[in-house]
Design a protein around this motif. Sequence first.
Motif, PDB file in Angstrom:
ATOM      1  N   ASP A   1       0.813  10.238  -6.282  1.00 21.99           N
ATOM      2  CA  ASP A   1       0.150  10.223  -4.984  1.00 21.99           C
ATOM      3  C   ASP A   1      -1.153   9.434  -5.027  1.00 21.99           C
ATOM      4  O   ASP A   1      -1.492   8.730  -4.079  1.00 21.99           O
ATOM      5  CB  ASP A   1      -0.139  11.649  -4.509  1.00 21.99           C
ATOM      6  N   TYR A   2      -1.887   9.560  -6.125  1.00 13.99           N
ATOM      7  CA  TYR A   2      -3.142   8.831  -6.257  1.00 13.99           C
ATOM      8  C   TYR A   2      -2.909   7.320  -6.302  1.00 13.99           C
ATOM      9  O   TYR A   2      -3.685   6.549  -5.724  1.00 13.99           O
ATOM     10  CB  TYR A   2      -3.890   9.262  -7.517  1.00 13.99           C
ATOM     11  N   TRP A   3      -1.854   6.913  -6.975  1.00 15.52           N
ATOM     12  CA  TRP A   3      -1.546   5.481  -7.060  1.00 15.52           C
ATOM     13  C   TRP A   3      -1.173   4.915  -5.697  1.00 15.52           C
ATOM     14  O   TRP A   3      -1.593   3.819  -5.341  1.00 15.52           O
ATOM     15  CB  TRP A   3      -0.426   5.224  -8.067  1.00 15.52           C
ATOM     16  N   MET A   4      -0.371   5.667  -4.941  1.00 17.65           N
ATOM     17  CA  MET A   4       0.020   5.184  -3.613  1.00 17.65           C
ATOM     18  C   MET A   4      -1.193   5.117  -2.689  1.00 17.65           C
ATOM     19  O   MET A   4      -1.333   4.170  -1.914  1.00 17.65           O
ATOM     20  CB  MET A   4       1.106   6.080  -3.009  1.00 17.65           C
ATOM     21  N   ALA A   5      -2.078   6.108  -2.770  1.00 21.93           N
ATOM     22  CA  ALA A   5      -3.297   6.081  -1.952  1.00 21.93           C
ATOM     23  C   ALA A   5      -4.155   4.878  -2.339  1.00 21.93           C
ATOM     24  O   ALA A   5      -4.679   4.174  -1.463  1.00 21.93           O
ATOM     25  CB  ALA A   5      -4.079   7.379  -2.129  1.00 21.93           C
ATOM     26  N   PHE A   6      -4.276   4.637  -3.630  1.00 20.10           N
ATOM     27  CA  PHE A   6      -5.067   3.499  -4.105  1.00 20.10           C
ATOM     28  C   PHE A   6      -4.451   2.174  -3.669  1.00 20.10           C
ATOM     29  O   PHE A   6      -5.151   1.273  -3.202  1.00 20.10           O
ATOM     30  CB  PHE A   6      -5.184   3.564  -5.631  1.00 20.10           C
ATOM     31  N   LEU A   7      -3.140   2.043  -3.801  1.00 20.41           N
ATOM     32  CA  LEU A   7      -2.477   0.787  -3.464  1.00 20.41           C
ATOM     33  C   LEU A   7      -2.489   0.505  -1.962  1.00 20.41           C
ATOM     34  O   LEU A   7      -2.794  -0.617  -1.539  1.00 20.41           O
ATOM     35  CB  LEU A   7      -1.039   0.783  -3.994  1.00 20.41           C
ATOM     36  N   ILE A   8      -2.175   1.505  -1.152  1.00 19.18           N
ATOM     37  CA  ILE A   8      -2.145   1.297   0.291  1.00 19.18           C
ATOM     38  C   ILE A   8      -3.548   1.070   0.836  1.00 19.18           C
ATOM     39  O   ILE A   8      -3.780   0.163   1.632  1.00 19.18           O
ATOM     40  CB  ILE A   8      -1.466   2.483   1.009  1.00 19.18           C
ATOM     41  N   GLY A   9      -4.520   1.893   0.413  1.00 18.69           N
ATOM     42  CA  GLY A   9      -5.907   1.694   0.845  1.00 18.69           C
ATOM     43  C   GLY A   9      -6.452   0.348   0.393  1.00 18.69           C
ATOM     44  O   GLY A   9      -7.136  -0.348   1.139  1.00 18.69           O
ATOM     45  N   GLY A  10      -6.128  -0.026  -0.841  1.00 19.99           N
ATOM     46  CA  GLY A  10      -6.554  -1.336  -1.340  1.00 19.99           C
ATOM     47  C   GLY A  10      -5.888  -2.481  -0.610  1.00 19.99           C
ATOM     48  O   GLY A  10      -6.495  -3.535  -0.394  1.00 19.99           O
ATOM     49  N   MET A  11      -4.625  -2.293  -0.215  1.00 24.07           N
ATOM     50  CA  MET A  11      -3.923  -3.334   0.540  1.00 24.07           C
ATOM     51  C   MET A  11      -4.564  -3.529   1.918  1.00 24.07           C
ATOM     52  O   MET A  11      -4.754  -4.668   2.354  1.00 24.07           O
ATOM     53  CB  MET A  11      -2.454  -2.961   0.695  1.00 24.07           C
TER      54      MET A  11
ATOM     55  N   ILE B   1       2.976   8.408   3.249  1.00 24.49           N
ATOM     56  CA  ILE B   1       3.105   7.749   1.947  1.00 24.49           C
ATOM     57  C   ILE B   1       1.779   7.735   1.198  1.00 24.49           C
ATOM     58  O   ILE B   1       1.711   8.071   0.019  1.00 24.49           O
ATOM     59  CB  ILE B   1       3.624   6.301   2.125  1.00 24.49           C
ATOM     60  N   ALA B   2       0.690   7.338   1.883  1.00 19.78           N
ATOM     61  CA  ALA B   2      -0.571   7.072   1.194  1.00 19.78           C
ATOM     62  C   ALA B   2      -1.609   8.177   1.342  1.00 19.78           C
ATOM     63  O   ALA B   2      -2.573   8.205   0.592  1.00 19.78           O
ATOM     64  CB  ALA B   2      -1.161   5.760   1.702  1.00 19.78           C
ATOM     65  N   GLY B   3      -1.477   9.064   2.295  1.00 18.60           N
ATOM     66  CA  GLY B   3      -2.458  10.130   2.482  1.00 18.60           C
ATOM     67  C   GLY B   3      -3.832   9.582   2.831  1.00 18.60           C
ATOM     68  O   GLY B   3      -3.996   8.828   3.782  1.00 18.60           O
ATOM     69  N   ALA B   4      -4.836   9.947   2.045  1.00 22.17           N
ATOM     70  CA  ALA B   4      -6.208   9.527   2.310  1.00 22.17           C
ATOM     71  C   ALA B   4      -6.393   8.022   2.131  1.00 22.17           C
ATOM     72  O   ALA B   4      -7.332   7.452   2.678  1.00 22.17           O
ATOM     73  CB  ALA B   4      -7.170  10.270   1.405  1.00 22.17           C
ATOM     74  N   GLY B   5      -5.519   7.374   1.404  1.00 24.44           N
ATOM     75  CA  GLY B   5      -5.606   5.927   1.253  1.00 24.44           C
ATOM     76  C   GLY B   5      -5.407   5.194   2.557  1.00 24.44           C
ATOM     77  O   GLY B   5      -5.882   4.077   2.733  1.00 24.44           O
ATOM     78  N   ALA B   6      -4.726   5.818   3.509  1.00 18.71           N
ATOM     79  CA  ALA B   6      -4.547   5.220   4.822  1.00 18.71           C
ATOM     80  C   ALA B   6      -5.550   5.766   5.835  1.00 18.71           C
ATOM     81  O   ALA B   6      -5.824   5.121   6.841  1.00 18.71           O
ATOM     82  CB  ALA B   6      -3.128   5.465   5.332  1.00 18.71           C
TER      83      ALA B   6
END
Length: 116
Positions: free
Chosen positions: A2-12, A54-59
Motif C-alpha cells: 500500500d505504501y508503494w502504491m501511495a508513493f507511486l501514484i502521488g509521485g506520478m 488504489i493509492a489511498g493518501a497518495g491520491a
Amino acid sequence: MDYWMAFLIGGMICGIAQLVMDIGKFSQIHVMSGLVIAGVILGSIGAYDSLIDIAGAGALLPISGFGYLLIKGILSYKMENGWMSIGSGIFQLAGLELSFTIVLSFFIALICKPKG
C-alpha cells in the motif's frame, strides 16, 4: 504494498504537474488550479474514487485531492438537501484540511520567523 502504491501514484501526480510547469511553461498557480479542476472533474465522474482505492493518501494529499473533496462535499450535500443548498456543502469535507493547513502555517510562522 500500500505504501508503494501511495508513493507511486502521488509521485506520478506531482511528476505530471512538474512536467507541465517545465515543458508547458505554465506558472505554479496555473498548474495548481488545473490540478484542483482535474480533481473536481475526475471526482464528479467517479474516476478519482478508484484512484483513491488504489493509492489511498497518495491520491488525497496532492492538491487534486482537495478538488476531489470539494466535489464530494457538494454531491453528498445535494443528495441530502437538494440543489438549492449545495453552496453550504462545499467545505463539508475539505474544511478539516483547510483548518489543519491554517493552524499548521501559523505555528510554522512562529517557529521560522518569516521575513515578510
